[in-house]
Design a protein around this motif. Structure first.
Motif, PDB file in Angstrom:
ATOM      1  N   ILE A  77       0.838  -1.205   0.000  1.00 15.61           N
ATOM      2  CA  ILE A  77       0.000   0.000   0.000  1.00 15.61           C
ATOM      3  C   ILE A  77       0.870   1.251   0.000  1.00 15.61           C
ATOM      4  N   ILE A  78       1.917   1.250   0.816  1.00 14.27           N
ATOM      5  CA  ILE A  78       2.825   2.401   0.861  1.00 14.27           C
ATOM      6  C   ILE A  78       3.520   2.596  -0.485  1.00 14.27           C
ATOM      7  N   LEU A  79       3.989   1.506  -1.080  1.00 16.34           N
ATOM      8  CA  LEU A  79       4.630   1.608  -2.396  1.00 16.34           C
ATOM      9  C   LEU A  79       3.640   2.066  -3.465  1.00 16.34           C
ATOM     10  N   PHE A  80       2.388   1.624  -3.357  1.00 14.88           N
ATOM     11  CA  PHE A  80       1.371   2.038  -4.317  1.00 14.88           C
ATOM     12  C   PHE A  80       1.145   3.544  -4.240  1.00 14.88           C
ATOM     13  N   TYR A  81       0.974   4.066  -3.031  1.00 11.69           N
ATOM     14  CA  TYR A  81       0.766   5.508  -2.882  1.00 11.69           C
ATOM     15  C   TYR A  81       1.998   6.302  -3.318  1.00 11.69           C
ATOM     16  N   ALA A  82       3.189   5.770  -3.048  1.00  8.69           N
ATOM     17  CA  ALA A  82       4.412   6.456  -3.496  1.00  8.69           C
ATOM     18  C   ALA A  82       4.474   6.477  -5.017  1.00  8.69           C
ATOM     19  N   SER A  83       4.109   5.368  -5.654  1.00 15.59           N
ATOM     20  CA  SER A  83       4.155   5.337  -7.121  1.00 15.59           C
ATOM     21  C   SER A  83       3.118   6.270  -7.727  1.00 15.59           C
ATOM     22  N   ALA A  85       2.017   8.996  -6.317  1.00 14.97           N
ATOM     23  CA  ALA A  85       2.530  10.356  -6.100  1.00 14.97           C
ATOM     24  C   ALA A  85       3.600  10.701  -7.128  1.00 14.97           C
ATOM     25  N   ILE A  86       4.475   9.751  -7.429  1.00  9.93           N
ATOM     26  CA  ILE A  86       5.530   9.999  -8.422  1.00  9.93           C
ATOM     27  C   ILE A  86       4.919  10.201  -9.802  1.00  9.93           C
ATOM     28  N   ILE A  87       3.937   9.370 -10.144  1.00  6.70           N
ATOM     29  CA  ILE A  87       3.288   9.506 -11.457  1.00  6.70           C
ATOM     30  C   ILE A  87       2.532  10.830 -11.538  1.00  6.70           C
ATOM     31  N   THR A  88       1.912  11.246 -10.451  1.00  6.50           N
ATOM     32  CA  THR A  88       1.181  12.514 -10.437  1.00  6.50           C
ATOM     33  C   THR A  88       2.116  13.697 -10.677  1.00  6.50           C
ATOM     34  N   LEU A  89       3.328  13.591 -10.194  1.00  2.29           N
ATOM     35  CA  LEU A  89       4.300  14.682 -10.356  1.00  2.29           C
ATOM     36  C   LEU A  89       5.117  14.556 -11.643  1.00  2.29           C
ATOM     37  N   ARG A  90       4.610  13.804 -12.626  1.00  2.87           N
ATOM     38  CA  ARG A  90       5.382  13.572 -13.849  1.00  2.87           C
ATOM     39  C   ARG A  90       5.593  14.840 -14.666  1.00  2.87           C
ATOM     40  N   ASN A  91       4.701  15.839 -14.538  1.00  2.00           N
ATOM     41  CA  ASN A  91       4.907  17.099 -15.260  1.00  2.00           C
ATOM     42  C   ASN A  91       6.005  17.933 -14.610  1.00  2.00           C
ATOM     43  N   THR A  92       6.120  17.857 -13.284  1.00  2.00           N
ATOM     44  CA  THR A  92       7.146  18.601 -12.566  1.00  2.00           C
ATOM     45  C   THR A  92       8.497  17.901 -12.659  1.00  2.00           C
ATOM     46  N   PHE A  93       8.494  16.581 -12.467  1.00  7.93           N
ATOM     47  CA  PHE A  93       9.720  15.783 -12.504  1.00  7.93           C
ATOM     48  C   PHE A  93       9.572  14.679 -13.545  1.00  7.93           C
ATOM     49  N   PRO A  94       9.727  14.997 -14.824  1.00 12.75           N
ATOM     50  CA  PRO A  94       9.458  13.988 -15.868  1.00 12.75           C
ATOM     51  C   PRO A  94      10.431  12.805 -15.858  1.00 12.75           C
ATOM     52  N   LYS A  95      11.642  13.014 -15.348  1.00  8.38           N
ATOM     53  CA  LYS A  95      12.603  11.908 -15.379  1.00  8.38           C
ATOM     54  C   LYS A  95      12.295  10.828 -14.343  1.00  8.38           C
ATOM     55  N   TYR A  96      11.410  11.122 -13.372  1.00 12.71           N
ATOM     56  CA  TYR A  96      11.058  10.132 -12.359  1.00 12.71           C
ATOM     57  C   TYR A  96       9.776   9.378 -12.676  1.00 12.71           C
ATOM     58  N   TYR A 101       5.981   4.114 -12.731  1.00  9.95           N
ATOM     59  CA  TYR A 101       5.405   3.013 -13.502  1.00  9.95           C
ATOM     60  C   TYR A 101       6.058   1.675 -13.154  1.00  9.95           C
ATOM     61  N   VAL A 102       7.366   1.698 -12.959  1.00 13.15           N
ATOM     62  CA  VAL A 102       8.068   0.466 -12.589  1.00 13.15           C
ATOM     63  C   VAL A 102       7.601  -0.007 -11.214  1.00 13.15           C
ATOM     64  N   LEU A 103       7.400   0.920 -10.282  1.00 11.50           N
ATOM     65  CA  LEU A 103       6.890   0.540  -8.967  1.00 11.50           C
ATOM     66  C   LEU A 103       5.513  -0.119  -9.068  1.00 11.50           C
ATOM     67  N   LEU A 104       4.653   0.414  -9.925  1.00 13.41           N
ATOM     68  CA  LEU A 104       3.340  -0.203 -10.108  1.00 13.41           C
ATOM     69  C   LEU A 104       3.455  -1.623 -10.657  1.00 13.41           C
ATOM     70  N   ILE A 105       4.349  -1.817 -11.612  1.00 13.25           N
ATOM     71  CA  ILE A 105       4.559  -3.155 -12.183  1.00 13.25           C
ATOM     72  C   ILE A 105       5.121  -4.104 -11.128  1.00 13.25           C
ATOM     73  N   VAL A 106       6.059  -3.625 -10.326  1.00 13.54           N
ATOM     74  CA  VAL A 106       6.652  -4.455  -9.270  1.00 13.54           C
ATOM     75  C   VAL A 106       5.588  -4.847  -8.251  1.00 13.54           C
TER      76      VAL A 106
END
Length: 127
Positions: A77-83, A85-96, A101-106
């Motif tokens: 659950i923690i990894l899901f929310y972190a992933s 959050a990272i995907i949501t910030l893709r416009n601000t931090f596109p390299k992350y 996406y990899v976290l979601l697959i994992v």
């Protein structure tokens, strides 16, 4: 050598192996890693000849299974929310974004593997 002395020796040996392994990781020294692996391999005959040395009581075994399952779900659950959050910030931090996406697959693969193993164990011991 009685069983109690053998347990103390095994616990001391495995504690030393863990300490050497952690020191090897912290200092990035491959020789400490190799030394801990060699000690682990050399200590295996102790456990193979005396399986009761590292025996775990059945109640503790069941409790650890329940604790593992809860920890598994909480960490996913923690990894899901972190992933997310990272995907949501893709416009601000596109390299992350790829990390999210990899976290979601994992997480998905983790859940699939967990359920397959859980069903196999249930089939083997319950059904």
């Amino acid at each position: 050598m009685n069983e109690k002395q053998l347990k103390y020796i095994a616990v001391g040996l495995y504690s030393a192996i863990v300490i050497i392994f952690v020191l090897g990781i912290i200092t990035a020294d491959i020789y400490l890693f190799v030394a801990s692996t060699a000690l682990l391999i050399l200590s295996m005959p102790i456990v193979l000849k005396n399986p009761d040395v590292i025996a775990i009581p059945k109640k503790l075994h069941i409790g650890s299974e329940v604790a593992f399952e809860k920890t598994f779900y909480i960490s996913n659950i923690i990894l899901f929310y972190a992933s997310i959050a990272i995907i949501t910030l893709r416009n601000t931090f596109p390299k992350y974004a790829i990390t999210g996406y990899v976290l979601l697959i994992v997480i998905a693969m983790n859940c699939i593997i967990f359920k397959v193993i859980q069903k196999n164990i249930e089939k083997k011991y319950i059904g």
